[in-house]
Design an enzyme around this catalytic site. Sequence first.
Site, PDB file in Angstrom:
ATOM      1  N   LYS A   1       0.801  -1.292  -0.060  1.00 56.72           N
ATOM      2  CA  LYS A   1       0.098  -0.046   0.028  1.00 56.72           C
ATOM      3  C   LYS A   1       0.880   1.322   0.077  1.00 56.72           C
ATOM      4  CE  LYS A   1      -4.184  -2.196   2.509  1.00 56.72           C
ATOM      5  NZ  LYS A   1      -4.797  -2.288   1.234  1.00 56.72           N
TER       6      LYS A   1
ATOM      7  N   ARG B   1      -9.453 -12.310   2.304  1.00 56.20           N
ATOM      8  CA  ARG B   1     -10.084 -13.600   1.778  1.00 56.20           C
ATOM      9  C   ARG B   1      -9.020 -14.908   2.136  1.00 56.20           C
ATOM     10  NH1 ARG B   1     -10.544 -10.736  -3.832  1.00 56.20           N
ATOM     11  NH2 ARG B   1     -10.686  -8.977  -2.110  1.00 56.20           N
TER      12      ARG B   1
HETATM   13  N1  BES Z   1      -7.923  -4.393   3.996  1.00 52.04           N
HETATM   14  C1  BES Z   1      -8.075  -4.059   2.855  1.00 52.04           C
HETATM   15  C2  BES Z   1      -9.518  -3.428   2.442  1.00 52.04           C
HETATM   16  C3  BES Z   1      -9.858  -2.049   3.176  1.00 52.04           C
HETATM   17  C4  BES Z   1      -9.517  -0.870   2.434  1.00 52.04           C
HETATM   18  C5  BES Z   1     -10.203  -1.818   4.661  1.00 52.04           C
HETATM   19  C6  BES Z   1      -9.807   0.362   2.838  1.00 52.04           C
HETATM   20  C7  BES Z   1     -10.615  -0.605   4.794  1.00 52.04           C
HETATM   21  C8  BES Z   1     -10.278   0.541   4.083  1.00 52.04           C
HETATM   22  C9  BES Z   1      -8.057  -5.290   1.888  1.00 52.04           C
HETATM   23  O1  BES Z   1      -7.062  -6.147   2.374  1.00 52.04           O
HETATM   24  C10 BES Z   1      -7.410  -4.806   0.639  1.00 52.04           C
HETATM   25  O2  BES Z   1      -6.390  -4.332   0.544  1.00 52.04           O
HETATM   26  N2  BES Z   1      -8.040  -4.795  -0.476  1.00 52.04           N
HETATM   27  C11 BES Z   1      -7.863  -4.693  -1.679  1.00 52.04           C
HETATM   28  C12 BES Z   1      -8.251  -6.004  -2.440  1.00 52.04           C
HETATM   29  C13 BES Z   1      -7.447  -5.849  -3.923  1.00 52.04           C
HETATM   30  C14 BES Z   1      -6.062  -5.843  -3.980  1.00 52.04           C
HETATM   31  C15 BES Z   1      -8.321  -6.900  -4.717  1.00 52.04           C
HETATM   32  C16 BES Z   1      -8.708  -3.523  -2.178  1.00 52.04           C
HETATM   33  O3  BES Z   1      -9.969  -3.522  -1.744  1.00 52.04           O
HETATM   34  O4  BES Z   1      -7.852  -2.795  -2.871  1.00 52.04           O
HETATM   35 MN    MN Z   2      -5.268  -6.145   1.877  1.00 53.17          MN
END
Ligand code: BES
Ligand code: MN
Length: 521
Positions: A302, A376
């Site tokens: 991130k 997931r």
């Molecule tokens: N923990 C994040 C989702 C999230 C995003 C929670 C913003 C709270 C605030 C999750 O693990 C994630 O990073 N999801 C990705 C998935 C993608 C890489 C398929 C996303 O949603 O960008």
């Molecule tokens: Mn994530």
Amino acid sequence: MKSFDQGLARVARGLAMLTTLLLLSTAASAQYLQTTMIATETPGDGADTLVVLVPAGTAQVSLPGWNQATIDQVNRALAARDFDGSARQQVEVLAPAGLTADRLIAVGIGDPAQLARHVAEEMGAALAVHINGSKAAVIEANTRLITDPARNAAIAAAVAHGIELRNYRFDQLKSSPEPRPSQLYRWIVQSQTQAEQQYAMLNAVAQGVFTARELTNLPGGDGHPAAFAEYARAQLAPLGVEVTILGPDQVEAAGMGSLLGVSKGSQHKAHLLVAHWRGSSDAPIALVGKGNTFDTGGYDLKTTASILQMQGDKAGGAAVVGALKALAAQQVPINVVGIVPLSQNAISGEAVLPGDVLTAGDGTTIEVTSTDAEGRLILADGIWYARDRFAPRVIVDIATLTGAKTTALGSELSAVFSEHDELVATMRQAGELTNERVWQLPLGPYPGIIDSRIADIRNTGSPGAQAGAIFLQHFARDTPWLHIDMAGQALLSSASGIHPAGGTGHGVRLLTEWVKIYAAR
Ligand code: BES
Ligand code: MN
Ligand code: ZN
């Protein structure tokens, strides 16, 4: 119904009875609160602040013990503010004539028969903000103008609950936390017994919310998998919940390679928390919560400021722990098992690489097309473990799973996914009751959405929230299942309503009420 005269008769019995009042809650039960709530049918002495809950259509606000000067001044002040008893109105009268209290706060509640629980809670929160801005120490909250004893008890308890929820503070990491003045709230109610019963139920929920907020608020370094699990054990075991913690070796021995894979890049390896409340001998209801204690994204790092919110990525797991705490404290006669896969998604020479293939507990091979879709991966094994070891009648999972959910629904609604209409309907009902509202998104038709060329499935697809849900559905198989995506609801940057800034404990109230609604249907 306890009449007002009966109340006065009790006063006549003198001070002795005051010592017999049941203490509803104390600082001891909530580390960061020094609010004490008691309910009684008889007004007492020494209050510096009077609160009066006023139904709409009250011609003149008046309580026993007020003289004509009090009545005149209070009603003139209320009229000057156009106070008519509508819900959420709040008017303060300073130095009310004929009373020893410094201030009187009139709170409009609308029609008591129509007042929703969450509106009463929000009124309590607003009242707490108001009262905390003064030096109030002894608050007498008079609910006598709500005459129906059942409504009186429910509203008094819900307003008190809202005060408690707003007053939570996360200050354990401050070297010298701001002092929290102690406040006594004395609730003057129609029926002490009914008010105490109602309040005890909601106070159990508040304790669960505090536990979830505490876990959510812990920074990644402090709230790693083992620390999360031990905190949960300390909160739950004393209530009679059976807590089992699988360490990394046991997670590996059980074959949960998907859960294990996410933590490979961290010094804090994967754990699995199992918290079982055996309230009945029926097949259990399983609650599975995402406990990713910090989400760097892994090698799919991130790179925006959003990473600073990622201690909140354990909020689904925190909600499961909090709900178990509330249900156990309420001694519900329901068999509920909470499962929290715990990981820390970080980077090192050993971390999962983009494109690696993991083998989950159920034997499914998973191509990791994004290391940032880790939620997931850990839930896959959590859901499998619930199914394999507990044969539950239903599985609900809750997770801060996808940014796509936040894009679609924002942070006022959670997304729910299920093929079982009864699960969606009961979850919606619980959402309306608690104001933790849900909105259904579809599981199809998305043919091939998580197909992999080299493995059984892959962990990303489009649309994003649906791909996450469909991935999880694979592991629930034939067990009735519902997925809650609560991304964007774990943390608040500033206080709002019943929530102080920081961890919200979102999901505790939803799951606690849903379990009871589902079991009773
Ligand atoms: N923990 C994040 C989702 C999230 C995003 C929670 C913003 C709270 C605030 C999750 O693990 C994630 O990073 N999801 C990705 C998935 C993608 C890489 C398929 C996303 O949603 O960008
Ligand atoms: Mn994530
Ligand atoms: Zn995540």
